[in-house]
Design a protein around this motif. Sequence first.
Motif, PDB file in Angstrom:
ATOM      1  N   TYR A  73       0.819  21.415   5.623  1.00  0.00           N
ATOM      2  CA  TYR A  73      -0.134  21.840   4.597  1.00  0.00           C
ATOM      3  C   TYR A  73      -0.978  20.637   4.170  1.00  0.00           C
ATOM      4  CZ  TYR A  73       3.458  25.435   4.580  1.00  0.00           C
ATOM      5  OH  TYR A  73       4.366  26.397   4.982  1.00  0.00           O
ATOM      6  N   PRO A  74      -1.777  20.103   5.080  1.00  0.00           N
ATOM      7  CA  PRO A  74      -2.506  18.854   4.817  1.00  0.00           C
ATOM      8  C   PRO A  74      -3.505  18.936   3.663  1.00  0.00           C
ATOM      9  CG  PRO A  74      -3.308  19.921   6.819  1.00  0.00           C
ATOM     10  CD  PRO A  74      -2.052  20.631   6.431  1.00  0.00           C
ATOM     11  N   LYS A  75      -3.920  20.134   3.281  1.00  0.00           N
ATOM     12  CA  LYS A  75      -4.874  20.274   2.172  1.00  0.00           C
ATOM     13  C   LYS A  75      -4.178  20.341   0.812  1.00  0.00           C
ATOM     14  CE  LYS A  75      -8.508  22.507   4.890  1.00  0.00           C
ATOM     15  NZ  LYS A  75      -9.393  23.704   5.029  1.00  0.00           N
ATOM     16  N   THR A  76      -2.859  20.373   0.813  1.00  0.00           N
ATOM     17  CA  THR A  76      -2.096  20.420  -0.433  1.00  0.00           C
ATOM     18  C   THR A  76      -1.842  19.005  -0.937  1.00  0.00           C
ATOM     19  OG1 THR A  76      -0.991  22.480   0.215  1.00  0.00           O
ATOM     20  CG2 THR A  76       0.030  21.191  -1.531  1.00  0.00           C
ATOM     21  N   ALA A  77      -2.329  18.683  -2.115  1.00  0.00           N
ATOM     22  CA  ALA A  77      -2.138  17.352  -2.695  1.00  0.00           C
ATOM     23  C   ALA A  77      -0.732  17.232  -3.280  1.00  0.00           C
ATOM     24  CB  ALA A  77      -3.176  17.103  -3.784  1.00  0.00           C
ATOM     25  N   ILE A  78      -0.183  16.027  -3.193  1.00  0.00           N
ATOM     26  CA  ILE A  78       1.166  15.772  -3.713  1.00  0.00           C
ATOM     27  C   ILE A  78       1.127  14.636  -4.729  1.00  0.00           C
ATOM     28  CG2 ILE A  78       3.552  15.155  -3.172  1.00  0.00           C
ATOM     29  CD1 ILE A  78       2.954  16.027  -0.266  1.00  0.00           C
ATOM     30  N   ILE A  79       1.750  14.877  -5.874  1.00  0.00           N
ATOM     31  CA  ILE A  79       1.948  13.828  -6.871  1.00  0.00           C
ATOM     32  C   ILE A  79       3.448  13.705  -7.116  1.00  0.00           C
ATOM     33  CG2 ILE A  79       1.661  13.166  -9.299  1.00  0.00           C
ATOM     34  CD1 ILE A  79      -1.053  14.513  -9.251  1.00  0.00           C
ATOM     35  N   VAL A  80       3.962  12.496  -7.030  1.00  0.00           N
ATOM     36  CA  VAL A  80       5.368  12.248  -7.346  1.00  0.00           C
ATOM     37  C   VAL A  80       5.470  11.949  -8.836  1.00  0.00           C
ATOM     38  CG1 VAL A  80       7.283  10.636  -7.058  1.00  0.00           C
ATOM     39  CG2 VAL A  80       6.017  11.451  -5.054  1.00  0.00           C
ATOM     40  N   LEU A  81       6.351  12.676  -9.503  1.00  0.00           N
ATOM     41  CA  LEU A  81       6.585  12.494 -10.939  1.00  0.00           C
ATOM     42  C   LEU A  81       8.085  12.285 -11.108  1.00  0.00           C
ATOM     43  CD1 LEU A  81       5.268  12.543 -13.773  1.00  0.00           C
ATOM     44  CD2 LEU A  81       5.758  14.988 -13.858  1.00  0.00           C
ATOM     45  N   THR A  82       8.498  11.044 -11.382  1.00  0.00           N
ATOM     46  CA  THR A  82       9.908  10.697 -11.264  1.00  0.00           C
ATOM     47  C   THR A  82      10.319   9.632 -12.267  1.00  0.00           C
ATOM     48  OG1 THR A  82      11.569   9.933  -9.661  1.00  0.00           O
ATOM     49  CG2 THR A  82       9.362   8.944  -9.529  1.00  0.00           C
ATOM     50  N   MET A  83      11.621   9.409 -12.360  1.00  0.00           N
ATOM     51  CA  MET A  83      12.142   8.326 -13.183  1.00  0.00           C
ATOM     52  C   MET A  83      12.225   7.022 -12.396  1.00  0.00           C
ATOM     53  SD  MET A  83      12.592   9.453 -16.217  1.00  0.00           S
ATOM     54  CE  MET A  83      13.567   8.124 -16.938  1.00  0.00           C
ATOM     55  N   ASN A  84      12.000   7.083 -11.086  1.00  0.00           N
ATOM     56  CA  ASN A  84      12.064   5.881 -10.251  1.00  0.00           C
ATOM     57  C   ASN A  84      10.933   4.913 -10.575  1.00  0.00           C
ATOM     58  OD1 ASN A  84      13.229   8.214  -8.205  1.00  0.00           O
ATOM     59  ND2 ASN A  84      14.308   6.282  -8.049  1.00  0.00           N
ATOM     60  N   ASP A  85      11.198   3.645 -10.393  1.00  0.00           N
ATOM     61  CA  ASP A  85      10.237   2.588 -10.673  1.00  0.00           C
ATOM     62  C   ASP A  85       9.089   2.629  -9.660  1.00  0.00           C
ATOM     63  OD1 ASP A  85       8.892   0.078 -10.856  1.00  0.00           O
ATOM     64  OD2 ASP A  85      10.665  -0.791 -11.800  1.00  0.00           O
ATOM     65  N   GLU A  86       7.857   2.741 -10.155  1.00  0.00           N
ATOM     66  CA  GLU A  86       6.716   2.839  -9.244  1.00  0.00           C
ATOM     67  C   GLU A  86       6.520   1.572  -8.421  1.00  0.00           C
ATOM     68  OE1 GLU A  86       3.043   3.431 -11.317  1.00  0.00           O
ATOM     69  OE2 GLU A  86       3.123   1.504 -12.358  1.00  0.00           O
ATOM     70  N   ASN A  87       6.807   0.414  -8.994  1.00  0.00           N
ATOM     71  CA  ASN A  87       6.618  -0.836  -8.256  1.00  0.00           C
ATOM     72  C   ASN A  87       7.614  -0.994  -7.116  1.00  0.00           C
ATOM     73  OD1 ASN A  87       4.411  -1.809  -9.740  1.00  0.00           O
ATOM     74  ND2 ASN A  87       5.762  -2.539 -11.368  1.00  0.00           N
ATOM     75  N   VAL A  88       8.674  -0.181  -7.126  1.00  0.00           N
ATOM     76  CA  VAL A  88       9.676  -0.218  -6.065  1.00  0.00           C
ATOM     77  C   VAL A  88       9.394   0.843  -5.014  1.00  0.00           C
ATOM     78  CG1 VAL A  88      12.129   0.106  -5.536  1.00  0.00           C
ATOM     79  CG2 VAL A  88      11.455  -1.129  -7.611  1.00  0.00           C
ATOM     80  N   TYR A  89       9.014   2.039  -5.458  1.00  0.00           N
ATOM     81  CA  TYR A  89       8.923   3.185  -4.554  1.00  0.00           C
ATOM     82  C   TYR A  89       7.507   3.615  -4.177  1.00  0.00           C
ATOM     83  CZ  TYR A  89      13.913   4.091  -5.227  1.00  0.00           C
ATOM     84  OH  TYR A  89      15.272   3.992  -5.225  1.00  0.00           O
ATOM     85  N   ALA A  90       6.546   3.370  -5.039  1.00  0.00           N
ATOM     86  CA  ALA A  90       5.231   3.985  -4.862  1.00  0.00           C
ATOM     87  C   ALA A  90       4.547   3.629  -3.551  1.00  0.00           C
ATOM     88  CB  ALA A  90       4.329   3.622  -6.038  1.00  0.00           C
ATOM     89  N   LYS A  91       4.557   2.359  -3.164  1.00  0.00           N
ATOM     90  CA  LYS A  91       3.840   1.958  -1.945  1.00  0.00           C
ATOM     91  C   LYS A  91       4.336   2.723  -0.724  1.00  0.00           C
ATOM     92  CE  LYS A  91       4.685  -2.399  -2.760  1.00  0.00           C
ATOM     93  NZ  LYS A  91       4.812  -3.859  -2.516  1.00  0.00           N
ATOM     94  N   ARG A  92       5.654   2.895  -0.618  1.00  0.00           N
ATOM     95  CA  ARG A  92       6.225   3.629   0.511  1.00  0.00           C
ATOM     96  C   ARG A  92       5.722   5.070   0.527  1.00  0.00           C
ATOM     97  NH1 ARG A  92      10.215   2.800   3.919  1.00  0.00           N
ATOM     98  NH2 ARG A  92      10.820   0.902   2.809  1.00  0.00           N
ATOM     99  N   PHE A  93       5.678   5.701  -0.641  1.00  0.00           N
ATOM    100  CA  PHE A  93       5.299   7.114  -0.680  1.00  0.00           C
ATOM    101  C   PHE A  93       3.789   7.315  -0.567  1.00  0.00           C
ATOM    102  CE2 PHE A  93       9.632   7.323  -2.111  1.00  0.00           C
ATOM    103  CZ  PHE A  93      10.085   8.468  -1.465  1.00  0.00           C
ATOM    104  N   PHE A  94       3.008   6.355  -0.999  1.00  0.00           N
ATOM    105  CA  PHE A  94       1.562   6.447  -0.763  1.00  0.00           C
ATOM    106  C   PHE A  94       1.269   6.404   0.732  1.00  0.00           C
ATOM    107  CE2 PHE A  94       0.729   5.263  -5.282  1.00  0.00           C
ATOM    108  CZ  PHE A  94      -0.137   6.312  -5.566  1.00  0.00           C
ATOM    109  N   LYS A  95       2.034   5.618   1.462  1.00  0.00           N
ATOM    110  CA  LYS A  95       1.850   5.556   2.915  1.00  0.00           C
ATOM    111  C   LYS A  95       2.150   6.900   3.573  1.00  0.00           C
ATOM    112  CE  LYS A  95       2.798   0.604   3.443  1.00  0.00           C
ATOM    113  NZ  LYS A  95       3.746  -0.408   3.978  1.00  0.00           N
ATOM    114  N   LEU A  96       2.980   7.704   2.923  1.00  0.00           N
ATOM    115  CA  LEU A  96       3.317   9.024   3.458  1.00  0.00           C
ATOM    116  C   LEU A  96       2.224  10.050   3.179  1.00  0.00           C
ATOM    117  CD1 LEU A  96       7.102   9.324   2.499  1.00  0.00           C
ATOM    118  CD2 LEU A  96       6.132   8.781   4.733  1.00  0.00           C
ATOM    119  N   GLY A  97       1.289   9.695   2.276  1.00  0.00           N
ATOM    120  CA  GLY A  97       0.164  10.593   2.044  1.00  0.00           C
ATOM    121  C   GLY A  97       0.092  11.240   0.682  1.00  0.00           C
TER     122      GLY A  97
END
Length: 211
Positions: A73-97
Amino acid sequence: MLNFLLIDDHSVVRAGIKLIITQHFNDAEVDEAENEKRAVEMLRNKSMDLILMDLNMPDSDPIRLIHYITTNYPKTAIIVLTMNDENVYAKRFFKLGIKGFLHKSSENHEIIKAIEQALVNRVYMSDSLKQTIAETYFTGVSENPFDQLSDREFQVAKEMLSGKSITEIAASLSINSSTVSTYKGKVFEKLKISHNNMVELMSLAQQHRII
């Protein structure tokens, strides 16, 4: 009409986010899923404009789920909303799209801003995350050694840190035990941890806020 899907195992969290969305987007229809399986079922039956999802849910693999969504579903936008630290996890998940990464303590206006940008195919990052990424870009060095790991290696590391055995990890990730052992070896090699020392892995993970 805009179609949203909230993926979070806590009903109270889903109710709060749903209220924020419906108060701002009058034409929004918001569906809910408590785990990966339910989310996939809903996606197969209904087109979604945007998904807001947590990273920590029982019986769910966020990397696998994001891969599934971005592939099918490439036209579906994804936002992660979590308790995890963005400086630890965000870069990895941005690479996923994904289009945005927010902490659950974010102000309502920040959540709305991220949604608005994601709906027009723009990426939303907090100022602190932009600074972290800029520093990594200009120096070419990440302060977090876990950034060296591939997505699958990172998944295996997370599973090990949760106390799962090789057999349990294999079942969780739908791969065979020998493959898990191979990834396990790569994790220790890349993180420069000798003799499969789980205590050292745990200490490093705590130091870099992986757990």
